[in-house]
Design a protein around this motif. Structure first.
Motif, short mmCIF file in Angstrom:
data_model
loop_
_atom_site.label_atom_id
_atom_site.label_comp_id
_atom_site.label_asym_id
_atom_site.label_seq_id
_atom_site.Cartn_x
_atom_site.Cartn_y
_atom_site.Cartn_z
N VAL A 1 -6.97 -21.47 -4.20
CA VAL A 1 -7.54 -20.47 -5.11
C VAL A 1 -7.61 -21.07 -6.52
O VAL A 1 -6.61 -21.54 -7.08
N ASN B 1 -8.49 -14.51 -14.49
CA ASN B 1 -8.82 -13.28 -13.78
C ASN B 1 -10.13 -12.74 -14.34
O ASN B 1 -10.21 -12.37 -15.52
N TYR C 1 -9.89 -15.89 -9.76
CA TYR C 1 -9.84 -14.69 -8.94
C TYR C 1 -10.42 -13.51 -9.70
O TYR C 1 -10.88 -13.64 -10.83
N LYS D 1 -12.86 -14.82 -4.57
CA LYS D 1 -12.31 -15.96 -5.32
C LYS D 1 -13.36 -17.05 -5.50
O LYS D 1 -14.40 -17.07 -4.85
N LYS E 1 -3.88 -12.73 -4.92
CA LYS E 1 -3.95 -14.19 -5.00
C LYS E 1 -3.64 -14.87 -3.68
O LYS E 1 -3.92 -16.06 -3.51
N SER F 1 -2.16 -23.80 -3.12
CA SER F 1 -3.26 -22.87 -2.86
C SER F 1 -4.59 -23.46 -3.28
O SER F 1 -4.68 -24.18 -4.29
N GLN G 1 -8.02 -9.15 -6.33
CA GLN G 1 -6.84 -9.33 -7.17
C GLN G 1 -5.64 -9.88 -6.41
O GLN G 1 -4.61 -10.19 -7.03
#
Length: 408
Positions: free
Chosen positions: A257, A297, A260, A236, A230, A255, A228
């Motif tokens: 990412v 998420n 996630y 991820k 980030k 990023s 969780q």
């Protein structure tokens, strides 16, 4: 018998009894294919258990998704089939990532040896091309995923995801097949470092998407809070340029990412409409197949399976952990095909667009032991890589193997 019983928070040992491989030797493959047979453990084996399905998920837009409002794909049949058509190679040690080369041969990573070998599909010959410097095998870590550069024809770059003494990272190396065997990999150029490492949950699958960007599935190393966070690269799905930089269209401009809330992602594949799918290990209850969209998420550790919690995305399909422990996935013939480690079976998930059209269907249950990677060769052809020599299997003579399949 497979040995021991393991906590399902990692790639637990398999539980089935192996079938006799001789029935699928190359000499008999033609007869099987001509007869249109499916191996034992096919349509009669029964699907994995799953709870009631959630409402259909909208298709993704953006870099990895199809345009919103696109026509629904024609549904594949509810029941499929799998025919084992050959054995490309055997006697492999801890095979993990596989990358098909132009012309049909394969590059295969050995997780525990830290080497990459070339497998000749015509003869089954296995030739080491080189060792990846810095690989530190341990637990579920080591030399994991492989991918070829989208410009491989000109740049000859091979990408590898691997565990070092300090982290997991992605590096690229030039492959020069004109050099001596074992000396054909150039010095590694690290494109991304700092992915958390652990004895468990190192993720490791990498693949170039239809947008020619590099995607990577990572794990949270058993530290559930990373999924969780980030700012962490653990737990991820990452998206980056071939040079390891963030991509326009990522949720945050600075990023890599992309999504996630993941526990341990080891399977990535795109369908014909460029939707990204990912397989994920659960803990004690549900393994997952997820449809991936940027910025979403996926719930871990706040949810496992279909929790229906606001702000969290539920998976498209789930399995009890002893039926799956999923690793690699591939897209073929309108379905996602998912390799199961502890479950020792190949799962088929038929989809119309983003929606399942039938319950998942199991094939090859217990016949080849733990299954690590599945790779599409186009059309109805798949490669399947076993994983009996990874320390959690019960290897028999000839393990590990690469098999060819015809699927429907």
């Amino acid at each position: 018998m497979r040995y021991g019983q393991a906590h399902t928070s990692y790639e637990g040992p398999g539980t089935g009894i192996r079938g006799v491989l001789a029935a699928f030797a190359l000499a008999g493959c033609g007869a099987l294919l001509a007869a249109g047979c499916a191996p034992a453990g096919g349509p009669g084996a029964g699907p994995g258990t799953s709870p009631p399905r959630a409402a259909p998920t909208a298709s993704a837009g953006g870099p990895s998704g199809s345009p919103s409002g696109s026509p629904a794909a024609a549904a594949p049949p509810a029941r499929g089939s799998v025919t084992v058509t050959g054995e490309i190679a055997k006697g492999l040690e801890s095979p993990w990532g596989v990358a098909p080369l132009p012309g049909g041969d394969l590059l295969v990573a050995s997780r525990d040896k830290g080497t990459i070998s070339r497998v000749a599909v015509a003869t089954g010959a296995v030739t080491p091309i080189g060792e990846v410097p810095g690989v530190a095998p341990g637990g579920e870590g080591g030399l994991l995923g492989l991918a070829l550069s989208p410009s491989f024809a000109s740049d000859k770059m091979v990408y590898a995801y691997f565990t070092t003494e300090s982290d997991n990272r992605i590096a690229r190396m030039r492959y020069d097949e004109h050099r001596d065997p074992g000396q054909q990999l150039g010095a590694p150029d690290t494109v991304l470092r700092g992915i958390p490492k652990g004895l468990i949950h190192n993720g490791g699958r990498i693949a170039f998407g239809p947008d020619k960007m590099l995607y990577a599935g990572t794990g949270e190393t058993g530290d559930t809070g990373l999924a969780q966070d980030k700012k962490s690269l653990g737990g991820k799905i990452l998206r980056m340029t071939p040079d390891g930089q963030p991509v326009h269209g990522n949720p945050e401009a600075d990023s890599v990412v992309y999504s996630y809330g993941h526990r341990n992602v080891q399977g990535l594949a795109w369908d014909k409409d460029k939707r990204l799918w990912a397989s994920e290990f659960g803990q004690n209850t549900w393994d997952e197949l997820n449809l991936i969209e940027p910025g979403v998420n996926y719930g871990w550790p706040e949810a496992e399976g279909k929790a229906g919690k606001p702000g969290l995305r539920d998976p498209v399909a789930v399995w009890k952990t002893d039926e799956a422990s999923p690793s690699g996935i591939a897209w073929a013939q309108g379905s996602v095909w998912m390799a199961g480690l502890k479950g020792e079976r190949l799962w088929r998930i038929p989809l119309a667009g983003p929606d399942p059209v039938a319950e998942p269907e199991a094939f090859l249950t217990g016949k080849y032991g733990r299954l690590r990677s599945v790779v599409s060769l186009g059309g109805d052809r798949l490669l399947l890589v076993t994983s009996e020599t990874d320390g959690r299997g019960s290897p028999e003579a000839g393990d590990d193997r690469i098999l060819t399949l015809t699927v429907r």
